[in-house]
Design a protein around this motif. Structure first.
Motif, PDB file in Angstrom:
ATOM      1  N   LEU A 180       0.838  -1.200   0.000  1.00 13.91           N
ATOM      2  CA  LEU A 180       0.000   0.000   0.000  1.00 13.91           C
ATOM      3  C   LEU A 180       0.870   1.246   0.000  1.00 13.91           C
ATOM      4  O   LEU A 180       1.849   1.317   0.751  1.00 13.91           O
ATOM      5  CB  LEU A 180      -0.907   0.020   1.234  1.00 13.91           C
ATOM      6  N   ARG A 181       0.502   2.215  -0.827  1.00 13.04           N
ATOM      7  CA  ARG A 181       1.231   3.482  -0.816  1.00 13.04           C
ATOM      8  C   ARG A 181       0.914   4.279   0.443  1.00 13.04           C
ATOM      9  O   ARG A 181       1.759   4.951   1.003  1.00 13.04           O
ATOM     10  CB  ARG A 181       0.877   4.293  -2.063  1.00 13.04           C
ATOM     11  N   ASP A 182      -0.327   4.227   0.910  1.00 14.61           N
ATOM     12  CA  ASP A 182      -0.739   4.860   2.161  1.00 14.61           C
ATOM     13  C   ASP A 182      -1.421   3.801   3.001  1.00 14.61           C
ATOM     14  O   ASP A 182      -2.381   3.175   2.543  1.00 14.61           O
ATOM     15  CB  ASP A 182      -1.707   6.021   1.908  1.00 14.61           C
ATOM     16  N   GLY A 183      -0.942   3.616   4.202  1.00 15.41           N
ATOM     17  CA  GLY A 183      -1.494   2.576   5.059  1.00 15.41           C
ATOM     18  C   GLY A 183      -2.879   2.909   5.574  1.00 15.41           C
ATOM     19  O   GLY A 183      -3.390   4.011   5.403  1.00 15.41           O
ATOM     20  N   GLY A 184      -3.461   1.950   6.252  1.00 14.89           N
ATOM     21  CA  GLY A 184      -4.809   2.123   6.760  1.00 14.89           C
ATOM     22  C   GLY A 184      -4.886   2.620   8.181  1.00 14.89           C
ATOM     23  O   GLY A 184      -5.940   2.579   8.813  1.00 14.89           O
TER      24      GLY A 184
ATOM     25  N   PRO B  26      -3.805   3.859  -3.203  1.00 17.86           N
ATOM     26  CA  PRO B  26      -3.554   2.747  -4.120  1.00 17.86           C
ATOM     27  C   PRO B  26      -2.735   1.632  -3.488  1.00 17.86           C
ATOM     28  O   PRO B  26      -2.001   1.854  -2.531  1.00 17.86           O
ATOM     29  CB  PRO B  26      -2.784   3.416  -5.263  1.00 17.86           C
ATOM     30  N   GLY B  27      -2.910   0.447  -4.057  1.00 16.87           N
ATOM     31  CA  GLY B  27      -2.188  -0.707  -3.565  1.00 16.87           C
ATOM     32  C   GLY B  27      -2.081  -1.770  -4.635  1.00 16.87           C
ATOM     33  O   GLY B  27      -2.829  -1.773  -5.616  1.00 16.87           O
ATOM     34  N   GLY B  28      -1.115  -2.665  -4.460  1.00 15.89           N
ATOM     35  CA  GLY B  28      -0.921  -3.759  -5.398  1.00 15.89           C
ATOM     36  C   GLY B  28      -0.846  -5.085  -4.676  1.00 15.89           C
ATOM     37  O   GLY B  28      -0.341  -5.167  -3.559  1.00 15.89           O
TER      38      GLY B  28
ATOM     39  N   ALA C 119       2.819  -4.261  -9.174  1.00 12.47           N
ATOM     40  CA  ALA C 119       1.385  -4.025  -9.352  1.00 12.47           C
ATOM     41  C   ALA C 119       0.996  -2.633  -8.874  1.00 12.47           C
ATOM     42  O   ALA C 119       0.199  -1.940  -9.515  1.00 12.47           O
ATOM     43  CB  ALA C 119       0.585  -5.093  -8.600  1.00 12.47           C
ATOM     44  N   LEU C 120       1.562  -2.205  -7.742  1.00  6.20           N
ATOM     45  CA  LEU C 120       1.278  -0.861  -7.234  1.00  6.20           C
ATOM     46  C   LEU C 120       1.702   0.203  -8.235  1.00  6.20           C
ATOM     47  O   LEU C 120       1.002   1.210  -8.429  1.00  6.20           O
ATOM     48  CB  LEU C 120       2.003  -0.658  -5.906  1.00  6.20           C
TER      49      LEU C 120
ATOM     50  N   THR D 173      -6.873   5.853  -6.757  1.00  7.40           N
ATOM     51  CA  THR D 173      -6.982   4.950  -5.619  1.00  7.40           C
ATOM     52  C   THR D 173      -7.326   3.560  -6.152  1.00  7.40           C
ATOM     53  O   THR D 173      -7.335   3.327  -7.350  1.00  7.40           O
ATOM     54  CB  THR D 173      -8.058   5.428  -4.629  1.00  7.40           C
ATOM     55  N   GLY D 174      -7.642   2.656  -5.234  1.00  7.53           N
ATOM     56  CA  GLY D 174      -7.964   1.299  -5.630  1.00  7.53           C
ATOM     57  C   GLY D 174      -6.796   0.364  -5.380  1.00  7.53           C
ATOM     58  O   GLY D 174      -5.644   0.796  -5.279  1.00  7.53           O
ATOM     59  N   ILE D 175      -7.107  -0.916  -5.241  1.00  3.78           N
ATOM     60  CA  ILE D 175      -6.100  -1.953  -5.008  1.00  3.78           C
ATOM     61  C   ILE D 175      -6.225  -2.969  -6.134  1.00  3.78           C
ATOM     62  O   ILE D 175      -7.318  -3.486  -6.390  1.00  3.78           O
ATOM     63  CB  ILE D 175      -6.294  -2.600  -3.628  1.00  3.78           C
ATOM     64  N   VAL D 176      -5.130  -3.233  -6.820  1.00  2.00           N
ATOM     65  CA  VAL D 176      -5.167  -4.046  -8.035  1.00  2.00           C
ATOM     66  C   VAL D 176      -4.311  -5.290  -7.873  1.00  2.00           C
ATOM     67  O   VAL D 176      -3.330  -5.301  -7.138  1.00  2.00           O
ATOM     68  CB  VAL D 176      -4.686  -3.228  -9.256  1.00  2.00           C
TER      69      VAL D 176
END
Length: 240
Positions: free
Chosen positions: A46-50, A99-101, A122-123, A131-134
């Motif tokens: 993840l580029r930015d954590g939760g 965003p995330g991969g 993937a990221l 945004t979004g996780i792929v």
């Protein structure tokens, strides 16, 4: 003692994520974290954590998540068991919009380094500002492009050179038209509905694009070049 053991397990997990392969490393990490050495795992970058404390274990939807921090990235190791990883992206966005991969499934802790590296790729296929996780499997052509940045830049320059010389607003209009046409399966009518213009307007813009690039959208090889160049351009274009 339990806390010290957990911390040692997390340090061993970090070593695996870095791709290290010392003897018994995976077995010691499995013992320290209470995870199966030979289980199925997914790695999410993840580029930015939760939010929350990285390094803690979490449980959601019957899955176990272990979070780690590496620089400006957060890495999440997911113990999948026998679950299909296809639904993992939808589960992750409840916690972090991205965003995330997500890398390919790793068959054991020893393969986490490769899974982490491919999740990073993937990221990188997420365009700036999105945004979004792929999943890597969904972005393989774009993954090839981001893995070869020099060749990608050459592709954009070669295919879109005259297009890049246009006024930014004019260029954006043609790029968006090509995007809409591709997303609508090559239907000018459906693309027109998405762009709120007439079908002939879409066709005229596409013909202009063909003239500028010296490529035809009706020739398969040239269409592939145009599509790859568009992906490379979107991945590198600065955000307004």
């Amino acid at each position: 003692m339990r806390g010290r053991s957990d911390e040692q397990g997390r340090a061993l997990l970090d070593a695996l994520l870095e791709g290290r392969s010392e003897p018994e490393l995976a077995a010691r990490a499995a013992s320290g974290l209470g995870l199966p050495e030979r289980g199925r795992y997914a790695v999410v970058v993840l580029r930015d954590g939760g939010g929350g404390t990285a390094g803690t274990a979490m449980y959601a939807d019957g899955l176990r998540f272990v979070r780690r921090r590496r620089g400006d990235r957060e890495i999440v190791v997911v113990s999948l068991g026998d679950r299909d990883p296809a639904g993992l992206a939808a589960l992750m966005v409840r916690w972090c919009p991205g965003p995330g991969g997500i890398g390919p499934v790793a068959d054991g802790l020893a393969e986490l380094g490769t899974a982490r590296r491919l999740a990073e790729v993937a990221l990188l296929t997420c365009p700036p500002g999105t945004t979004g996780i792929v999943r890597l499997e969904e972005r393989l052509p774009a993954a090839l492009l981001v893995s070869q940045p020099e060749l990608s830049a050459r592709l954009v320059s070669d295919v879109f050179g005259p297009l890049l010389a246009l006024d930014p607003a004019d260029r954006a209009l043609l790029v968006r038209t090509l995007e809409a046409w591709l997303e609508c399966g090559g239907s000018a009518g459906r693309a027109a509905g998405r762009l709120y213009c007439h079908r002939n307007t879409v066709l005229n813009r596409l013909r202009r694009l063909e003239r500028l690039t010296s490529r035809s959208l009706t020739r398969p090889r040239e269409l592939i070049e145009m599509t790859l160049a568009l992906d490379a351009f979107r991945l590198t274009a600065p955000q307004a």
